[in-house]
Every structure is written in structure tokens, then in C-alpha cells.
Enzyme design. Structure first.
Site, short mmCIF file in Angstrom:
data_model
loop_
_atom_site.label_atom_id
_atom_site.label_comp_id
_atom_site.label_asym_id
_atom_site.label_seq_id
_atom_site.Cartn_x
_atom_site.Cartn_y
_atom_site.Cartn_z
CG HIS A 1 -0.31 -0.05 2.34
ND1 HIS A 1 0.17 1.20 3.28
CD2 HIS A 1 0.09 -1.08 3.44
CE1 HIS A 1 1.07 0.84 4.33
NE2 HIS A 1 0.70 -0.80 4.41
CB CYS B 1 1.49 -3.94 5.29
SG CYS B 1 -0.22 -4.68 5.63
#
Length: 505
Positions: A448, A464
Site C-alpha cells: 500500500h 505490510c
């Protein structure tokens, strides 16, 4: 007659005595003059000399007895004891010193002090030696005096001249798309940003260690798909990693110190590294928010995690650090439509479809390969942390979302502040996952964007893979569900879970 003979005898004896006494004086004077056949500086009168500094920083060495100028040393010709110690230290550590390497790392205080001294040196303002490094005997270890066969007079060298700013060019983008328009024609690049009534407030330290030649290298790397992160005019680990990826992508062997090669590559890939951009009414209108709160419960009350200023929006649009954008345009009024500013001319984006992604935890970098196994793009990344590491092994892309909402669930993910309830944070570039979410088949994990592009590769994430918003958007357009994502290096979430659950020994 006898008196005449006696007078001549006395006169002759006096002359012989004077000659005998004068001979040693001539012979002994020769060593005091000492010809500099070996290349060293001539020191008369047993080494007694005076040292002065003129207005240009040149060191002037004068014979203390005769007042004759022995040598004039420009700043760049002096013996650099600090450089010698740094070279010796590098050899002790088994690293050969790199010639002509003028990079400076922001996290190294010695590099920053070295750069500031060099910057003052280039401007003809010579700083005094640091207190902890001053050597009172250093004046006795001097290099050879500069020689000039054509003119043996005591002339001074020309003062160093500062580099002139280069004309630039560029084009606009909007928040939802980062596909650039065609660059402006070279004839339109000479205009400089006009002086506006409302000047941008710029921190004087913003451009202290930022250099346009380094920014030009960053733009070149970005054009080839080897992202350096933000264009900020500073050397660092992200630039080093991007340069290695650039050479792999292009098959070249470009060095960061090869100014001629960098300019040639820029000319072949879109022209100058910078361009002019005219601020539009849409740019000035926003919408913008006054600020982004840190607390997730307060974030959830906003309508959108929008940009907070025109400079933040434009910096992200042109892949730049916001402070560097302000430093390049100190006289610009960013709130006034029609203002012309200088921006990075990063060129076209990568368009080759990606078949495989490798997230390297040790290098803090993401590599994207096509179906034939060729590297087509590389991005600096923040990949997990010691407390919340990223996954390990091979996974696949499950879906791609642009401008997504973010669901905060403390029972599944991390806990932020005192928030112990599920919250939905609205979309926007300043949201927790930026403006892109590439979900993986492992729940709660993905690739992301970020609201802080300048921190990519320098901080930690909650497991992440975090990229700049523009790099995440580029990658999102190149992948599709089913693309493999392989995590290599570093600890995994499973490893940390095992360590936590293992009984104490």
C-alpha cells in the site's frame, strides 16, 4: 720608498683576509636557500615562516626573515588530514576508498559536517579547523607550492565560481492519476518562477545539503523505473539501491559521480531533469484539510484524508519531497493560480505488466519482474518491523483498490492509542494506507501507499509492504489478481509468534 712598500703589503694582507672570511658566508648561505628539487616547499632561515589567509581562503606562506612569499596554497590543494584518517579507517574495515565519491548521508554527523565545510569552501568562505581536530604542527607539513611557468610572479588564483541554475520544464497531473502529460518544449523552459506578493515560508535549512545534480540523478532513476523514493537532492541508501536497480534494468554501469553520463542519459530519456509548471485554479482550490489528527478515532470523523496544502499535493504529484519543492521555489505563491514553479520532470511511468514481485526485507526494496523474468521496476519500501514482521514465503495478489477506506480492528491488527473499537477511516492520500491497497491472499496483509513518502525505507510498518503513493499506484496498474509476491530475508510473522509462545528456558 720603504713606507710605500709597507703600505701595499698591509693592503694586500687585508684583501686576502676579507676574501677568506667571506668565503664561508657564501658556502653556508646555500643550505639556507635550499632548492626545492624534491618537490617540497622551500623553507628559509631554519624553517622560520609566517602563514596568512587572504580573502579568498588561500594560505600564503611567507619567509619570516626576508618577507618573501614562498608559496600560495588554494584551499583544494591542502593536505586533508581528516580524509587521510577516513581512508585509513576504511582500509582497516576492509573497504577500499572510493575515488571521486562525493555523496553525503544525512544520518552521518561526520558526513554532514564534511559537506558544510565543502560548501563553504566552494563559496570561498573557509571555516576554521574543528577544535577537536586542530593540529598545531600541521603547518609544517605542506604540499608543493603551485608553479606557473608562464608567470613566476606572486599572482592569486581565480576565486571559485558557483554553478548557475539550469532551465527546467514540466507538466501537470491530478490526484487520481499520475500519468504525465507531454513535457513542455525546450523553448518554454527559460522562464523562472515570478516573485509573488505572498512568499512561501521556507525553512533556511531546507536546501542546505540538497543539490540539484543529485536531484537530476534521482529523476533519471525514476524515469527508468528504479524509484529513489522522493526527489530531494540528497544522497542516501534509497539512491544507492535505485542506482543498482537502474544498472540492472538498463544493462548500463552508471556511477553517481558520472555527471557527463547522467546528463547524456537524461537527454535520451526526456530532457532536463526539471521543468516549469503553472499552478491551476484546481490546484489552488483543493479541497484541503487543515490538518490530519494522529488519533484514529479523530481520523474516522473526517470526510476525507485529503492533502493539507497545495505544496503537499504538488510535491506528491511530481514525486518530490515537499520541503525540497519549497526550497526550489522560495519566491513562489503556491496559493495563486498562474504562478510558475520548478518541478521534477520524472517522465513516463513503467507500462510493462508484472508477473512476479519480490519483497526483500533486508534490502528494504520491492522488485517487479515481467513474464520473462526481466526486472522492470524497483521501489524503496518499508517492510514490517521487529514487533510486527511481514509474512514469509510466496503469496499472491488477491485484489487492487484505489483510494480505499481503511478498517481499523485492534483485535486483529495493532492497537493505536486508546482505541479499542473497530473504526472506518475515510479514503485519501493521507490515510493509513495512502491512496492504494494491493491485497494479498494472506488476510490483513498487502502492499500500500503512505501519508509520509519521505520516510519510506527509513521507518517500520505494521507488517505490510509500504511504498510511496506514486510508486504504489504505478505498481497497482501493472499487477492483476494471481501475481505472485515472494517475501525474502528477515524474520517472518510466524518466527516472531513462535518466539513469543516458546516457554522461557
Amino acid at each position: 720608498m720603504f713606507r710605500t712598500i709597507l703600505a701595499f703589503s698591509v693592503l694586500a694582507a687585508g684583501l686576502l683576509t676579507s676574501s677568506a672570511m667571506a668565503s664561508p658566508t657564501v658556502d653556508n648561505a646555500l643550505p639556507a636557500v635550499r632548492a626545492a628539487d624534491s618537490g617540497g616547499i622551500v623553507l628559509a632561515q631554519d624553517g622560520n615562516l609566517d602563514i596568512y589567509y587572504d580573502a579568498r581562503g588561500n594560505r600564503v606562506i611567507v619567509d619570516a626573515e626576508t618577507g618573501k612569499v614562498i608559496a600560495i596554497q588554494p584551499p583544494q590543494t591542502r593536505l586533508d588530514r581528516r580524509a587521510l584518517r577516513r581512508e585509513m579507517r576504511a582500509r582497516e574495515l576492509g573497504r577500499a576508498p572510493v575515488e571521486d565519491d562525493d555523496r553525503y548521508y544525512l544520518d552521518d554527523p561526520e558526513d554532514m559536517a564534511r559537506f558544510r565545510r565543502r560548501q563553504l569552501d566552494d563559496q570561498g568562505r573557509i571555516p576554521g579547523p574543528p577544535v577537536d581536530e586542530y593540529d598545531p604542527e600541521s603547518d609544517r607539513f605542506l604540499g608543493a607550492a603551485p608553479q606557473d611557468d608562464a608567470n613566476d610572479s606572486d599572482t592569486y588564483p581565480e576565486a571559485p565560481k558557483s554553478a548557475e541554475p539550469r532551465p527546467v520544464k514540466r507538466q501537470p497531473l491530478n490526484e487520481a492519476s499520475i500519468d504525465p502529460a507531454e513535457p513542455a518544449a525546450p523553448a518554454d523552459q527559460a522562464a523562472l518562477p515570478p516573485k509573488a506578493g505572498g512568499k512561501t515560508v521556507v525553512d533556511p535549512s531546507l536546501s542546505l545539503d540538497a543539490r540539484q545534480d543529485v536531484a537530476a540523478l534521482q529523476v533519471l532513476l525514476d524515469r527508468a523505473g528504479a524509484s529513489p523514493g522522493v526527489v530531494d537532492g540528497r544522497f542516501g541508501s534509497n539512491v544507492d539501491k535505485a542506482l543498482a536497480a537502474y544498472n540492472q534494468i538498463t544493462g548500463s554501469n552508471l556511477r553517481s559521480t558520472d555527471a557527463v553520463g547522467i546528463q547524456a542519459a537524461l537527454a535520451q530519456t526526456g530532457g532536463d531533469a526539471f521543468a516549469n509548471y503553472t499552478i491551476t485554479p484546481e490546484d489552488a482550490a483543493g479541497p484541503y484539510v487543515a490538518s490530519i489528527p494522529e488519533d484514529y478515532s479523530q481520523k474516522a470523523q473526517l470526510d476525507r484524508m485529503a492533502y493539507t496544502s497545495v505544496t503537499e499535493a504538488l510535491a506528491e504529484r511530481f514525486h518530490m519531497d515537499e520541503n525540497y519543492l519549497k526550497g526550489l521555489n522560495p519566491e513562489a505563491d503556491f496559493s495563486r493560480p498562474g504562478t510558475i514553479i520548478k518541478v521534477a520532470n520524472f517522465g513516463r511511468l513503467v507500462a510493462t505488466p508484472v508477473a512476479r514481485i519480490v519483497a526483500d526485507k533486508d534490502k528494504k526494496q520491492v522488485f517487479a519482474y515481467d513474464a520473462g523474468g526481466k526486472l522492470v521496476a524497483a521501489y524503496p519500501a518499508t517492510i514490517g518491523s521487529a514487533d510486527t514482521p511481514s509474512p514469509t514465503g510466496t503469496h499472491t495478489v488477491s485484489r487492487v483498490a484505489l483510494d480505499p477506506n481503511y478498517t481499523y480492528n485492534p483485535s486483529i491488527n495493532f492497537k493505536q492509542g486508546q482505541n479499542d473499537k473497530i473504526l472506518t477511516i475515510p479514503p485519501g492520500p493521507n490515510g493509513p494506507v495512502g491512496s492504494v491497497w494491493i491485497a494479498l491472499d494472506k488476510p490483513t496483509y498487502g502492499i500500500h501507499g503512505t501519508p509520509d513518502p519521505s520516510k519510506i525505507g527509513k521507518t517500520e510498518s505494521h507488517g505490510c509492504v509500504r511504498l510511496t503513493n506514486w510508486d504504489a499506484r504505478e505498481l497497482a496498474k501493472l499487477v492483476s489478481p494471481g501475481v505472485t509476491v515472494e517475501f525474502v530475508g528477515g524474520p517472518s510473522a510466524d518466527d516472531v509468534a513462535e518466539q513469543v509462545s516458546a516457554p522461557a528456558q
